[in-house]
Write an enzyme that holds these catalytic residues in place. Sequence first.
Site, short mmCIF file in Angstrom:
data_model
loop_
_atom_site.label_atom_id
_atom_site.label_comp_id
_atom_site.label_asym_id
_atom_site.label_seq_id
_atom_site.Cartn_x
_atom_site.Cartn_y
_atom_site.Cartn_z
N ASP A 1 0.84 -1.19 0.00
CA ASP A 1 0.00 0.00 0.00
C ASP A 1 0.88 1.24 0.00
OD1 ASP A 1 -2.58 1.21 0.03
OD2 ASP A 1 -2.26 1.76 2.12
N TYR B 1 1.16 5.79 -0.44
CA TYR B 1 0.75 7.02 0.26
C TYR B 1 0.98 8.15 -0.73
CZ TYR B 1 0.81 10.16 4.45
OH TYR B 1 0.56 11.10 5.42
N HIS C 1 -3.89 14.23 0.65
CA HIS C 1 -4.06 13.38 1.83
C HIS C 1 -2.87 13.52 2.78
CE1 HIS C 1 -5.00 9.94 4.32
NE2 HIS C 1 -3.86 9.36 4.01
N ARG D 1 0.81 17.02 12.94
CA ARG D 1 2.00 17.87 13.16
C ARG D 1 1.63 19.31 12.86
NH1 ARG D 1 3.52 13.68 10.02
NH2 ARG D 1 3.71 15.02 8.18
N GLU E 1 -10.20 3.95 3.82
CA GLU E 1 -9.31 4.66 2.91
C GLU E 1 -9.75 4.33 1.50
OE1 GLU E 1 -5.24 5.22 5.52
OE2 GLU E 1 -5.21 3.83 3.82
N GLU F 1 -9.29 3.97 -2.14
CA GLU F 1 -8.09 3.76 -2.95
C GLU F 1 -8.42 3.05 -4.26
OE1 GLU F 1 -4.65 2.19 -1.05
OE2 GLU F 1 -5.28 2.77 0.97
N ASP G 1 -8.93 0.26 2.08
CA ASP G 1 -7.95 -0.24 3.06
C ASP G 1 -8.40 0.22 4.44
OD1 ASP G 1 -5.70 -1.71 3.68
OD2 ASP G 1 -4.37 0.03 3.61
N ARG H 1 -7.46 3.63 13.41
CA ARG H 1 -6.57 4.77 13.64
C ARG H 1 -5.99 4.76 15.05
NH1 ARG H 1 -5.35 6.27 8.56
NH2 ARG H 1 -7.22 6.76 7.34
N GLN I 1 -3.32 2.03 15.18
CA GLN I 1 -2.20 2.46 14.34
C GLN I 1 -1.37 3.55 15.02
OE1 GLN I 1 -3.44 3.96 10.52
NE2 GLN I 1 -1.37 4.38 9.83
N TYR J 1 2.65 2.52 15.37
CA TYR J 1 3.36 2.69 14.10
C TYR J 1 4.75 3.31 14.21
CZ TYR J 1 2.72 7.75 13.41
OH TYR J 1 2.78 9.13 13.49
N LYS K 1 -3.75 -1.89 10.28
CA LYS K 1 -4.09 -1.92 8.86
C LYS K 1 -4.28 -3.32 8.31
CE LYS K 1 -3.44 1.32 6.42
NZ LYS K 1 -4.35 2.34 5.85
N THR L 1 -8.68 -5.68 3.99
CA THR L 1 -8.58 -4.80 2.83
C THR L 1 -9.60 -5.32 1.82
OG1 THR L 1 -6.23 -4.36 3.16
CG2 THR L 1 -7.12 -3.93 0.97
N THR M 1 -4.63 6.45 0.01
CA THR M 1 -5.88 7.20 0.09
C THR M 1 -5.93 8.28 -0.98
OG1 THR M 1 -5.92 6.85 2.46
CG2 THR M 1 -7.37 8.56 1.60
N GLU N 1 -9.76 12.55 7.68
CA GLU N 1 -9.71 13.89 7.08
C GLU N 1 -11.08 14.56 7.07
OE1 GLU N 1 -7.11 13.74 3.29
OE2 GLU N 1 -7.77 11.69 3.69
#
Length: 403
Positions: free
Chosen positions: A117, A119, A124, A133, A191, A193, A225, A229, A232, A236, A245, A249, A338, A352
């Site tokens: 998978d 990114y 996204h 952040r 997600e 995709e 997917d 959260r 994760q 992670y 994750k 799927t 995503t 999001e």
Amino acid sequence: MPPFDVPEGDPFGPHNLPYGVFSPAGSTERTVGVRLGDHVLDAGAAALALGSPYAALLARPTLNALLAAGRTAWSDVRRALTAWVTVPSHRDSITPLMYPLSSVTLHLPFDVADYVDFYASENHARNVGRIFRPDAADSLTPNWKHLPIGYHGRSGTVVVSGTDVVRPSGQRKAPTDPEPVFGPSVRLDIEAEVGFVVGTPSPMGTSVGLADFREHVFGLCLLNDWSARDIQAWEYVPLGPFLGKSFATSVSAWITPLDALDEARVAPPGRTHPLLPYLDDSADEPGGYDLRISVALNGHVISDPPFSTMYWTAAQQLAHMTVNGAALRTGDLYGSGTVSGADERQRGSLLELTWNGREPIELPDGKRTFLEDGDEVTLSAWAPGPDGVRVGLGEVSGRVVAG
């Protein structure tokens, strides 16, 4: 309506012909099927009835034999199928082999080898960066514009559309919790995709260049997917996604061949950083795809992510995935990551859409931040086709059930 009389403009007309695997009503036998309108053609039986040399590829319980046969065979089979469903002289042979879509059971169309998978959506990635952040000078990580970031998933938990998704359990720890706790995820997400299906393998120790993308990738499907959260977020760092994750799927039951999507090819967004030679596609044919995705939660459309905005293309992802010498295997599946557009209505995850739960979505049955038991998510999509007709990409759906 007779199976051959597909209405003009039907997104599953002879210009499309996606592949799947099905069982007729009352049977447990699986066979390769091709969708035409609201019917499914038993492709293997048709090949046998018409004395086709492709019967050995099509009279199978999965698509893997066809996937492994390579591009020349893919093109030849597609031409044959188009003739079988359009030339009037074939109708007497083909009609008994057409089944109403509503009467069949659809299965996972191929045996999944490896699952990767990515990114690849800048929108996204920037949204996620701003959420987690907010004080960073740049919402993207330093490597993001230089390579397609990805991770290896679990091929054994790839399931076909319509399969229930059991809410996963695992460790989670909120910032205010003194210690981690164990239990069902309370921040279950989606997600939206697109998945790419590898046909022709490659030897270990070699790499696949950008120009060879269409020699190895057979087609694409829709992919959800599912993501826990809260699990994760705790696990992670520093190695990336794992249990948050790997529990499910979902993929659509129909694989659309790349040859059906020639009219949908577009240039990707402008690149802001120079790329290393193995990723530099500035002199290549357009590597993006204009796919229009819709995300529905309990039948209510909540987002329309545009695939044309993806910064990294499927060809670049394949090149990066193999540049270290990793082998491709027939049935490898890799997800785009995503898909999110620039507008709020185009975000491809609840993370999001609700801004990490701070801005709930209003639905007819109440507000949502993340998924509740009983919620059903359906992704659907189409792409521009020849002469203004649409190419339908089917749908992938899944319902959340308690663990």
